[in-house]
Design an enzyme around this catalytic site. Structure first.
Site, short mmCIF file in Angstrom:
data_model
loop_
_atom_site.label_atom_id
_atom_site.label_comp_id
_atom_site.label_asym_id
_atom_site.label_seq_id
_atom_site.Cartn_x
_atom_site.Cartn_y
_atom_site.Cartn_z
N GLU A 299 13.16 29.25 -2.09
CA GLU A 299 13.63 29.90 -3.31
C GLU A 299 12.75 29.53 -4.49
O GLU A 299 13.06 28.60 -5.25
CB GLU A 299 15.09 29.51 -3.61
CG GLU A 299 16.07 30.10 -2.62
CD GLU A 299 17.53 29.97 -3.05
OE1 GLU A 299 17.81 29.22 -4.02
OE2 GLU A 299 18.37 30.61 -2.41
N GLU B 178 18.93 33.75 3.69
CA GLU B 178 20.04 32.86 3.31
C GLU B 178 21.02 33.64 2.46
O GLU B 178 20.63 34.37 1.56
CB GLU B 178 19.52 31.65 2.50
CG GLU B 178 20.62 30.69 2.07
CD GLU B 178 20.09 29.57 1.17
OE1 GLU B 178 19.09 28.92 1.54
OE2 GLU B 178 20.70 29.36 0.10
C1 IDC Z 1 22.90 23.43 -1.62
C2 IDC Z 1 23.84 22.72 -0.66
C3 IDC Z 1 24.40 21.50 -1.30
C4 IDC Z 1 23.24 20.65 -1.81
C5 IDC Z 1 22.36 21.46 -2.74
C6 IDC Z 1 21.17 20.71 -3.28
O1 IDC Z 1 24.85 23.63 -0.24
O2 IDC Z 1 25.18 20.76 -0.38
O3 IDC Z 1 23.75 19.56 -2.52
O4 IDC Z 1 21.89 22.59 -2.05
O5 IDC Z 1 20.14 20.67 -2.38
C7 IDC Z 1 20.57 27.83 -2.47
C8 IDC Z 1 19.66 26.90 -1.78
C9 IDC Z 1 20.42 25.88 -0.98
C10 IDC Z 1 21.67 25.44 -1.70
C11 IDC Z 1 22.60 26.67 -1.80
C12 IDC Z 1 23.97 26.39 -2.44
O6 IDC Z 1 18.70 27.56 -0.96
O7 IDC Z 1 19.57 24.78 -0.78
O8 IDC Z 1 22.32 24.48 -0.91
N1 IDC Z 1 21.91 27.71 -2.54
O9 IDC Z 1 23.81 25.93 -3.74
N2 IDC Z 1 20.24 28.90 -3.17
C13 IDC Z 1 21.35 29.45 -3.71
C14 IDC Z 1 22.43 28.70 -3.31
#
Ligand code: IDC
Length: 466
Positions: free
Chosen positions: A292, A384
Site C-alpha cells: 500500500e 486485500e
Molecule cells: C493492520 C492489522 C493490525 C496491525 C496494523 C499495523 O490488521 O493488526 O496492527 O495493520 O500493521 C491495511 C494494511 C494492513 C492493515 C489493515 C487494517 O495493508 O497491514 O493491517 N489495512 O488496518 N490497509 C488498509 C487496512
C-alpha cells in the site's frame, strides 16, 4: 436461528410427455432442496441464507421462487442472485458465475429483509418452476430408470487453471479464459506465523474451497528488514505448502509505513530476485511488489515498479506481477486522485495488474464506482480487503461487503480477504485463540466476518476447462 427445509409431498412433474418409448431412453430428473436459515433477526429486520441444491439434471440457468407468508416481509438487499419481489412472491435468478448448477451442486444466496408483525420463514420453494421437495423426480419412457451422475473429478485451482497470465483487463488461465480467484490473506507472518500450518491450510482448501493464499510479509514492524533470510525462507515454505494443496500463492511485499516503496527498493530487489529464482518453475506464484503505497506520487510508484519488475522477470519471466497503487492501493482515490493517473501513465511492463484495496465499512459507493469504471481500462486485483473499518477493526459491515463482492464477482476480479488469522480484531476470520489449537474446520472457529467470507469463497468456481 431458524432453519426450514423445503421437504414437501413428492410432486411428480411430467417431462417430455410426448416422448416415444424407446429402449434405454434417457431419464430426465428434476428436483431441488432449499435450506432457508434466518441467521439473525432484529426488530423490523432479518438476515437469511438460502442454500439451493439441484437434485435434478444439470442446469445452465435457474430461477428460485418462493413466497413469504405475508407481503409485510420484504427483501431489502440480496446477494449471489438477482432478486425481485412482487407482493409476497420473491424470485432470485442466477448471476453469471453461478448460472451452472450441476447435479447435486449447491449455491448459497443471502438476503437482508424487513418484516412487521411476525416473521415466519417461507416454506415452499421452486427451482425453474419445479417444487423443491427434497428429492428428485425422474420421468422416463422406459420402466427402468437410470439417472447417471458423473461427479466431477475434484481438481485443485492450480490443476484447473495452470500458469496464469494477464489477458486484456482480466486474469486468464492456461486456456486464455478469464477467471476469478477467491481466497484469504495471512495476517503479518511476523506476528501470526503459528496460524499457517498443515491443519489451517487444509481447512482453507477443503472447507473454504479457497483458490488463493496471500502471504503478507511485512517489511517493517519487526518484519523482513529484521531477518531477511528467515522471512524469505518462511515465504518459500508457505509457497510450497500452498503448491502441495493446489492453491495459488500471492507473495506480498507488505510495505505500509513508510508509504514510499522506494524506501525499500534495495530490499525489494534482493527479496524478489531470491523468491523469483527459487520459485520460477512453479505455476502457483503471483508477485505483489508493494502492498500500500501512501504519501507518494504515482510517478514514484511507477519508478519503483519499473525497477523491481525486471528483477522478477529476469528470474521468472512468465509470472503475473501486481503493482500497488497510490493512497493505500485505492487507485489514488484516498488522496483525492483517481484511476486516470494510472490509465494515462501505465507501468511500462507486460503481464501486470494493479492492486485495489478496500475496507467495506469505510469505503463505499464512490470507491465502488471507481472500480466499476477502472475495470474496463486496467487489470485489477483486489489483493486485500476487509469487511470492517480501514483500521482492521470496528463495525463489520456485511451489506457493504456483499455489495463489494457482488461487484467483484460480476467483473471477475480476484480477491483476498484480510485476514485468515485469529487476531483480536473484527477483520480476522478466526476467533481469538483458534491458532492455539489444531482445529480450523467447521463454523465454530469462525467470526461473523469469517463465516460470511467463507460462505462467499466456498461456492463453486466453475473454472473454464477449455
Ligand atoms: C493492520 C492489522 C493490525 C496491525 C496494523 C499495523 O490488521 O493488526 O496492527 O495493520 O500493521 C491495511 C494494511 C494492513 C492493515 C489493515 C487494517 O495493508 O497491514 O493491517 N489495512 O488496518 N490497509 C488498509 C487496512
Amino acid at each position: 436461528m431458524k432453519r426450514s427445509t423445503a421437504v414437501m409431498a413428492a410432486c411428480a412433474v411430467a417431462l417430455g410427455s410426448a416422448a416415444v418409448a424407446l429402449p434405454n431412453a434417457t431419464a430426465a430428473a428434476q428436483g431441488c432442496r432449499v435450506d432457508y436459515t434466518v441467521t439473525s433477526q432484529w426488530q423490523g429486520g432479518f438476515q437469511a441464507t438460502v442454500r439451493v441444491t439441484n437434485l435434478g439434471d444439470a442446469l445452465t440457468g435457474w430461477s428460485l421462487g418462493f413466497a413469504f407468508p405475508s407481503s409485510a416481509q420484504k427483501v431489502s438487499q440480496g446477494w449471489n442472485a438477482t432478486w425481485s419481489q412482487s407482493g409476497a412472491s420473491v424470485t432470485a435468478t442466477n448471476v453469471d458465475w453461478n448460472r451452472s448448477l450441476g447435479t447435486g451442486a449447491s449455491t448459497d444466496l443471502g438476503l437482508v429483509g424487513s418484516w412487521s408483525g411476525s416473521n415466519p420463514s417461507p416454506t415452499s420453494f421452486t427451482l425453474n418452476g419445479v417444487a423443491c421437495t427434497g428429492s428428485p423426480t425422474t420421468t422416463s419412457t422406459t420402466s427402468t430408470t437410470t439417472t447417471t451422475t458423473n461427479p466431477p473429478v475434484p481438481r485443485t485451482p492450480v490443476e484447473a487453471n495452470g500458469q496464469l497470465r494477464v489477458c486484456g483487463v482480466n486474469l486468464c488461465n492456461q486456456y486464455n479464459r478469464p477467471i476469478q480467484l477467491r481466497g484469504m490473506s495471512t495476517h503479518g507472518i511476523q506476528w501470526f506465523d503459528k496460524c499457517y500450518n498443515n491443519a489451517s491450510l487444509d481447512a482453507l482448501v477443503n472447507d473454504w474451497k479457497a483458490d488463493l493464499l496471500r502471504i503478507a510479509m511485512y517489511v517493517q514492524e519487526q518484519g523482513y528488514e529484521t531477518n531477511p533470510s528467515g522471512f524469505t525462507n518462511r515465504v518459500n515454505s508457505l509457497v510450497d505448502m500452498a503448491e502441495s494443496r493446489g492453491l495459488y500463492a500471492l507473495i506480498d511485499f507488505h510495505t505500509l509505513t513508510p508509504g514510499d516503496p522506494n524506501y525499500n527498493l534495495d530490499r525489494a530487489k534482493t527479496f524478489f530476485s531470491q523468491v523469483a529464482s527459487r520459485n520460477a518453475n512453479k505455476r502457483n506464484v503471483i508477485y505483489e511488489i508493494a502492498n500500500e503505497p501512501n504519501g507518494v506520487s504515482w510517478q514514484g510508484i511507477k519508478n519503483y515498479a519499473e525497477q523491481v519488475i525486471p528483477v522478477i522477470r529476469a528470474a521468472d519471466p512468465d509470472a503475473v506481477v501486481i503493482v500497488g497503487t497510490r493512497a493505500w492501493s485505492s487507485l489514488g482515490v484516498s488522496e483525492g486522485s483517481s484511476e486516470t493517473e494510472v490509465i494515462n501513465n501505465p507501468v511500462n511492463a507486460t503481464n501486470i495488474m494493479y492492486a485495489f484495496h478496500f475496507y467495506a465499512a469505510s469505503h463505499k459507493d464512490n470507491y465502488r464506482a471507481t472500480v466499476s469504471r477502472a475495470a474496463s481500462r486496467l487489470p485489477l486485483f483486489v489483493t486485500e480487503f476487509g469487511t470492517v473499518l480501514a483500521t482492521g477493526g470496528g463495525t463489520y459491515d456485511q451489506a457493504s461487503t456483499a455489495a463489494w463482492l457482488d461487484l467483484l464477482d460480476s467483473l471477475k476480479i480476484s480477491y483476498a480477504n484480510w485476514t485468515y488469522s485469529d487476531a483480536n480484531e473484527s477483520s480476522a476470520a478466526l476467533r481469538p485463540g483458534t491458532c492455539n489449537g489444531s482445529n480450523y474446520s467447521g463454523s465454530g472457529v469462525l467470526t461473523d466476518s469469517g463465516a460470511y467470507i467463507k460462505s462467499r469463497i466456498s461456492t463453486p468456481d466453475n473454472f473454464p476447462t477449455s
